[in-house]
Design an enzyme around this catalytic site. Structure first.
Site, PDB file in Angstrom:
ATOM      1  N   ARG A 122      13.332   9.734  -9.340  1.00  0.00           N
ATOM      2  CA  ARG A 122      13.611   8.844 -10.469  1.00  0.00           C
ATOM      3  C   ARG A 122      15.126   8.702 -10.636  1.00  0.00           C
ATOM      4  O   ARG A 122      15.743   9.308 -11.507  1.00  0.00           O
ATOM      5  CB  ARG A 122      12.945   9.370 -11.732  1.00  0.00           C
ATOM      6  N   GLN A 127      14.716   2.812  -8.669  1.00  0.00           N
ATOM      7  CA  GLN A 127      13.898   2.215  -9.715  1.00  0.00           C
ATOM      8  C   GLN A 127      12.954   1.137  -9.181  1.00  0.00           C
ATOM      9  O   GLN A 127      11.812   1.037  -9.611  1.00  0.00           O
ATOM     10  CB  GLN A 127      14.780   1.615 -10.812  1.00  0.00           C
ATOM     11  N   ASP A 130       9.667   2.572  -7.996  1.00  0.00           N
ATOM     12  CA  ASP A 130       8.977   3.488  -8.915  1.00  0.00           C
ATOM     13  C   ASP A 130       7.564   2.993  -9.199  1.00  0.00           C
ATOM     14  O   ASP A 130       7.282   2.377 -10.233  1.00  0.00           O
ATOM     15  CB  ASP A 130       9.784   3.616 -10.206  1.00  0.00           C
ATOM     16  N   SER A 133       5.678   4.484 -12.454  1.00  0.00           N
ATOM     17  CA  SER A 133       5.973   3.831 -13.727  1.00  0.00           C
ATOM     18  C   SER A 133       5.243   2.497 -13.841  1.00  0.00           C
ATOM     19  O   SER A 133       4.729   2.142 -14.907  1.00  0.00           O
ATOM     20  CB  SER A 133       7.485   3.612 -13.876  1.00  0.00           C
ATOM     21  N   TYR A 229      10.336  14.545 -16.618  1.00  0.00           N
ATOM     22  CA  TYR A 229       8.986  15.004 -16.954  1.00  0.00           C
ATOM     23  C   TYR A 229       9.063  16.208 -17.887  1.00  0.00           C
ATOM     24  O   TYR A 229      10.064  16.916 -17.943  1.00  0.00           O
ATOM     25  CB  TYR A 229       8.225  15.410 -15.691  1.00  0.00           C
TER      26      TYR A 229
END
Length: 385
Positions: A122, A127, A130, A133, A229
């Site tokens: 991350r 991004q 990802d 997500s 996380y």
């Protein structure tokens, strides 16, 4: 010879997504990357073979698809298809490396280089890759819709000739991507939304999407793990957390559970006492069901009713919205392919933080440290002499 990407048809139960869609096929074709799609691969996502062909893909059989340099999947390759993989192949997909280390050991035996989309670091640069997500956004949205349909009450405040109807109270447990999307969606539907996360830093994010952050009076030191996380709590603090959440759960019409710690059983957040404190007709949607559930009474893949409270344990909510799920997932996969295809070759670059983070198997070995440690624990102990 240009790099070729194969897209097999997914065969896992409940799976309707496809790893690439016509939009991303066109995108890769412009970069000189050939895409071979198995016949019928897009049916579950309402994408026809003709649409793939018009985008520049070649429609082929399963053997032809697995003969490509790169194989893009949603789910891990099933056991009966491992024999189709060649040692020079790169497999990209949700491979469940932390949930199925034995499966990763079998995949390593084929000699393939396997990149797990759920292990993409991350970072700002990563991004666009990802996928977790992207799928979390869909799961959070879908969970609220299921709750709204199942709850025998309105979500919004309503004023009519018959009087005023109070809005539903929604509690979201876990303020990651799925949780934040659930908060935003429930607010759009007019519910009163509160949210809890063991990470105090999540309070600002919860409030930014219209939720009220719930603070519990217990020590959360060390609750922030790597990559944003949450970290697992010790047993005493887990028990304290469960007790403190009972009145918040009991006072809610809807509870949406989204808390997960990668590679570990889902943390317990909703006790049996908390469920029994809820009013009949209330609803719990447990997105952590694949990893055991945040609720003590979740039935994995089913619906459990306890004292009039219905507890849903869905296993693949993203696949229930296969059109947009496939579009979003395919963009992350295409970005991964574009990042490492250079000069008509797929670069296996362990000096690159994204490649190193996502790579699980290479050269016949499990190369990810955490997964390898899990595989070694599975190995039988040597016989005593």
């Amino acid at each position: 010879m240009p790099v070729s990407v194969g897209v097999p048809k997914e065969t896992a139960p409940l799976e309707r997504r496809v790893a690439l869609v016509p939009e991303t096929v066109q995108r890769l074709a412009k970069k000189g990357i050939e895409v071979v799609v198995e016949k019928g691969a897009g049916e579950g996502a309402y994408v026809s073979d003709d649409e793939f062909a018009k985008a520049g893909a070649r429609i082929g059989g399963r053997t032809e698809v697995y003969g490509c340099r790169v194989v893009a999947r949603v789910q891990p390759p099933p056991a009966d298809e491992l024999g189709l993989l060649g040692g020079e192949c790169v497999v990209i997909g949700f491979l469940r490396p932390l949930d199925d280390p034995a499966g990763m050991a079998r995949l390593a035996e084929t000699g393939v280089t396997a990149l797990a989309m759920e292990l993409v670091p991350r970072t700002t640069r990563a991004q666009k890759m990802d996928a977790l997500s992207a799928m979390g956004t869909i799961a959070g949205y879908r969970a609220v819709l299921i709750a709204a349909e199942s709850l025998p009450k309105f979500f919004p405040l309503l004023t009519a000739a018959a009087g005023t109807v109070r809005p539903a109270k929604v509690l979201v447990l876990g303020a990651g991507v799925a949780g934040l999307q659930a908060i935003a969606t429930a607010r759009r539907l007019g519910a009163m939304v509160s949210a809890y996360d063991v990470r105090a830093a999540a309070a600002e994010q919860v409030e930014s999407v219209g939720g009220r952050f719930v603070e519990l009076d217990f020590d959360t030191t060390g609750a922030e793990g790597s990559g944003g996380y949450a970290a697992a709590l010790d047993e005493d603090r887990q028990q304290r957390q469960l007790e403190l959440l009972v009145p918040h759960v009991g006072g809610s019409d809807v509870v949406i559970c989204t808390a997960l710690v990668p590679g570990m059983p889902a943390p317990p957040l909703v006790s049996e006492d908390a469920v029994r404190a809820m009013a009949p007709g209330s609803v719990i949607i447990d997105l952590a069901a694949p990893n055991g559930g945040n609720c003590a009474l979740t039935r994995r893949g089913g619906v459990n009713e306890v004292d009039g409270v219905r507890i849903f344990g869905p296993l693949n909510l993203a696949s229930e919205m296969p059109v947009h799920a496939s579009q979003m997932y395919s963009r992350t996969v295409a970005a991964m392919i574009e990042e490492f295809v250079k000069d008509d070759a797929f670069a296996t670059d362990f000096g690159d933080d994204i490649f190193k983070g996502a790579c699980v198997t290479h050269g016949g070995q499990v190369v990810n440290d955490r997964v390898r440690a899990m595989v070694e624990k599975l190995a039988p102990a040597p016989a005593a002499v």
